[in-house]
Design an enzyme around this catalytic site. Sequence first.
Site, PDB file in Angstrom:
ATOM      1  N   CYS A   2       0.827  -1.198   0.000  1.00 33.19           N
ATOM      2  CA  CYS A   2       0.000   0.000   0.000  1.00 33.19           C
ATOM      3  C   CYS A   2       0.868   1.257   0.000  1.00 33.19           C
ATOM      4  CB  CYS A   2      -0.863   0.028   1.245  1.00 33.19           C
ATOM      5  SG  CYS A   2      -1.753  -1.488   1.545  1.00 33.19           S
ATOM      6  N   ARG A  27       4.755   0.474  -6.196  1.00 30.51           N
ATOM      7  CA  ARG A  27       4.720  -0.396  -5.017  1.00 30.51           C
ATOM      8  C   ARG A  27       3.706  -1.530  -5.169  1.00 30.51           C
ATOM      9  NH1 ARG A  27       6.566   2.447  -0.121  1.00 30.51           N
ATOM     10  NH2 ARG A  27       5.151   1.172   1.057  1.00 30.51           N
ATOM     11  N   TRP A  74      -3.181  -2.514  -1.366  1.00 30.95           N
ATOM     12  CA  TRP A  74      -2.797  -3.860  -1.820  1.00 30.95           C
ATOM     13  C   TRP A  74      -3.508  -4.796  -0.854  1.00 30.95           C
ATOM     14  CZ3 TRP A  74       0.559  -7.893   0.013  1.00 30.95           C
ATOM     15  CH2 TRP A  74       1.040  -8.756  -0.974  1.00 30.95           C
ATOM     16  N   ASN A 100      -1.378   1.688   6.189  1.00 33.49           N
ATOM     17  CA  ASN A 100      -0.539   0.614   5.644  1.00 33.49           C
ATOM     18  C   ASN A 100      -0.193  -0.315   6.799  1.00 33.49           C
ATOM     19  OD1 ASN A 100      -0.510   1.987   3.276  1.00 33.49           O
ATOM     20  ND2 ASN A 100       1.695   2.381   3.233  1.00 33.49           N
ATOM     21  N   GLY A 101      -0.201  -1.612   6.539  1.00 36.06           N
ATOM     22  CA  GLY A 101       0.177  -2.556   7.587  1.00 36.06           C
ATOM     23  C   GLY A 101      -0.958  -3.512   7.884  1.00 36.06           C
ATOM     24  N   GLU A 482      19.131 -15.729  -9.757  1.00 37.70           N
ATOM     25  CA  GLU A 482      18.625 -14.369  -9.993  1.00 37.70           C
ATOM     26  C   GLU A 482      17.993 -14.266 -11.387  1.00 37.70           C
ATOM     27  OE1 GLU A 482      17.857 -11.993  -8.264  1.00 37.70           O
ATOM     28  OE2 GLU A 482      17.816 -10.246  -9.565  1.00 37.70           O
ATOM     29  N   LYS A 486      14.117 -13.234 -12.011  1.00 35.48           N
ATOM     30  CA  LYS A 486      13.711 -12.108 -12.864  1.00 35.48           C
ATOM     31  C   LYS A 486      12.671 -12.571 -13.865  1.00 35.48           C
ATOM     32  CE  LYS A 486      14.726  -9.235 -11.188  1.00 35.48           C
ATOM     33  NZ  LYS A 486      15.513  -9.240  -9.983  1.00 35.48           N
ATOM     34  N   GLU A 489       9.171 -13.474 -12.194  1.00 32.21           N
ATOM     35  CA  GLU A 489       8.383 -12.406 -11.563  1.00 32.21           C
ATOM     36  C   GLU A 489       7.750 -11.448 -12.564  1.00 32.21           C
ATOM     37  OE1 GLU A 489      10.482  -9.826  -8.833  1.00 32.21           O
ATOM     38  OE2 GLU A 489      12.297  -9.995  -9.995  1.00 32.21           O
ATOM     39  N   HIS A 505      21.127 -34.541 -10.895  1.00 33.46           N
ATOM     40  CA  HIS A 505      20.463 -35.171  -9.745  1.00 33.46           C
ATOM     41  C   HIS A 505      18.951 -34.926  -9.741  1.00 33.46           C
ATOM     42  CE1 HIS A 505      24.335 -36.214  -8.104  1.00 33.46           C
ATOM     43  NE2 HIS A 505      24.737 -34.975  -8.338  1.00 33.46           N
ATOM     44  N   LYS A 604       6.733  -3.504  -4.280  1.00 39.07           N
ATOM     45  CA  LYS A 604       8.131  -3.090  -4.262  1.00 39.07           C
ATOM     46  C   LYS A 604       8.763  -3.277  -2.887  1.00 39.07           C
ATOM     47  CE  LYS A 604      11.940  -1.546  -5.928  1.00 39.07           C
ATOM     48  NZ  LYS A 604      12.725  -2.561  -6.652  1.00 39.07           N
TER      49      LYS A 604
HETATM   50  C1  F6R Z   1      12.954  -9.096  -6.966  1.00 36.49           C
HETATM   51  C2  F6R Z   1      12.710  -8.169  -5.887  1.00 36.49           C
HETATM   52  C3  F6R Z   1      12.468  -8.717  -4.525  1.00 36.49           C
HETATM   53  C4  F6R Z   1      13.278  -7.930  -3.491  1.00 36.49           C
HETATM   54  C5  F6R Z   1      12.920  -8.390  -2.069  1.00 36.49           C
HETATM   55  C6  F6R Z   1      13.763  -7.694  -1.016  1.00 36.49           C
HETATM   56  O1  F6R Z   1      13.196  -8.436  -8.168  1.00 36.49           O
HETATM   57  O2  F6R Z   1      12.706  -6.982  -6.068  1.00 36.49           O
HETATM   58  O3  F6R Z   1      12.777 -10.071  -4.479  1.00 36.49           O
HETATM   59  O4  F6R Z   1      14.635  -8.108  -3.762  1.00 36.49           O
HETATM   60  O5  F6R Z   1      11.562  -8.148  -1.819  1.00 36.49           O
HETATM   61  O6  F6R Z   1      13.572  -6.324  -1.032  1.00 36.49           O
HETATM   62  P1  F6R Z   1      14.587  -5.344  -0.303  1.00 36.49           P
HETATM   63  O7  F6R Z   1      15.907  -5.477  -0.985  1.00 36.49           O
HETATM   64  O8  F6R Z   1      13.993  -3.983  -0.450  1.00 36.49           O
HETATM   65  O9  F6R Z   1      14.670  -5.793   1.123  1.00 36.49           O
END
Ligand code: F6R
Length: 609
Positions: A2, A27, A74, A100-101, A482, A486, A489, A505, A604
């Site tokens: 949010c 976000r 959200w 938020n929360g 990674e 990417k 997601e 394996h 985010k």
């Molecule tokens: C993936 C992504 C998330 C963040 C994770 C941690 O692209 O953005 O996996 O890396 O939510 O977020 P931070 O680094 O802000 O703690």
Amino acid sequence: MCGIVGYVGKDNAKDVIVDGLKRLEYRGYDSAGIALIVDGELFTYKRQGKIRELEIELRRKPVYSNIGIGHTRWATHGKPDDINAHPHVDCSGKIALVHNGIIENYAELRRELLQKGHRFTSQTDTEVIVHLIEEELKNSSIFFKAFLRAVKKLHGSYALAVITLYQPDTIFVARKDSPLVIGLGDGENFVASDVPAFLSYTNRVIFLDDFELATVKSSGIFVFNFDGEEVEKKVVTIPWSLSQAEKAGYKHFMLKEINEQPRAVADTISGNLSWFREETELEGIDPFGFNRIQIVACGTSYHAGLIAKFYLENFVRIPVEVDYASEYRYRDPIVDEKTLVISITQSGETADTLAAMRLAKSKGARLLTVCNVIGSTATREADTVIYTYAGPEISVASTKAFTTQLTALFLFSLWIARERGTMKNEKIEGYLKHLLEVPSRIEAFLSLEREKGAVKQIALEFYRAKDALYLGRNVNYPIALEGALKLKEISYIHAEGYPAGEMKHGPIALIDEKVPVVFVATKGKVLDKVVSNIEEVKARKGRVIAVTNPGIKKVKELAEFIIEVPEVDEYLSPIVNVVPLQLFAYYIADFLGYDVDQPRNLAKSVTVE
Ligand code: F6R
């Protein structure tokens, strides 16, 4: 997650708030709303869906107001619809609130409030707060007091912003475990859950700490603790410009941020050179004060942690454990005052990471955080902060935060190695020289890509794939993880990252003539092993895409598709090798027509556990 925006001042609050909400769109959200006070009346507008739906509603019933609060929701409690959208209003229609929360004791509060005659309209946990304030007003006619008493009854996490007809010139805010920042203007002030919301108006901010409240008027701000005592706060200047938080001609923030990496890595090196060179101190850390390191992080930042383990164990010969922050707390980790806990977090607000830090601190560990956001909770709670200088990362999919985290962690590992005498000075200087070359190597790859579009072409070939496998070894195994993260997601294609040697394996069973298998096969001590793994995939008719360096003939002969990246030192190769994988995921998601910057279900900064 949010987003909250509030404004009080001389301008039209509606415009400032809608602008701020749009800047927080990254976000992630599923409904939006706004409350405004106009000539002694409270107006609320709420809409499921995107902010443009809310704008349509606002155009239909235009009002002019100098004070208001807005929210992007959200959904957690109750489905995403107009009714559950914030702001929520009390029975009298005189108080509006955004949150938020998560309120953990909302069910019992709701029961009590229902018994007292309050009427609820939504299924949210949030709505109890506004009724609670209304209830507390029966005990005190001073709004602030009622607000404080209500807030103290809440369990869980919250950033709150409230406006009321009882005091129509003030926004009341409070925070616990969910970020809230106040922006200081000239005859106007702002509140938000994240700085980019008001960066076009001011970069002078006050970060609210947990268990703090504030009254925000156009003429000034007062911050209080939960005992109602006034607290003095530091004003922080955020060195981010608005242009950094805009797309600057790129189709998506993600593409812009991928292309910003040469600058971001270079800034992260220069921004940290003073402590590395010992012209200033890396405060709060004794290089001999620990005999074990634990790294806690989530998602992409966790992958940076996996690579940092290679740096620290090899350069410093110190044992390093890397944990998902969400798991760390539940495994009863062995932590004491001789443990250094490194949290890695772009936002500095990830709830799981903060909880892991707090647990470690409670057991006596020293806390170092590698973070991108000045003044964020992680930076305030850690003993030592190393900043990355990525600038604002808006795209949900993290790119430049990752490469700058690796840069900062590499520098830190070299610094500790020097301090503890585990690496010779010439070797350290040699590594630094290699690190300084990394930005131009990334740029060389990106400019060739802009010209020739090799990754884009390969993405065109594979964007209809249903599954993908990413394989790497040693320091590039986390790059396989990674790359897979990417892709899944933002393109919603199932992807798995594996250590290449582990393939036989189990995952080798997945390989057929349709599955793209992305290998990270750049120079290094495991290259021959990776080549054997490529052979294994080829033998099963797998379609191999290899990220490799110029001149590696055996990889070129085997792979169906080649992505060439410039050669750098093996330890630094993850910083370069990840870039084509970021672009590959980006182009696939874009070809599929997905909302690259705001992938479904994702947020985010994940401020709930
Ligand atoms: C993936 C992504 C998330 C963040 C994770 C941690 O692209 O953005 O996996 O890396 O939510 O977020 P931070 O680094 O802000 O703690």
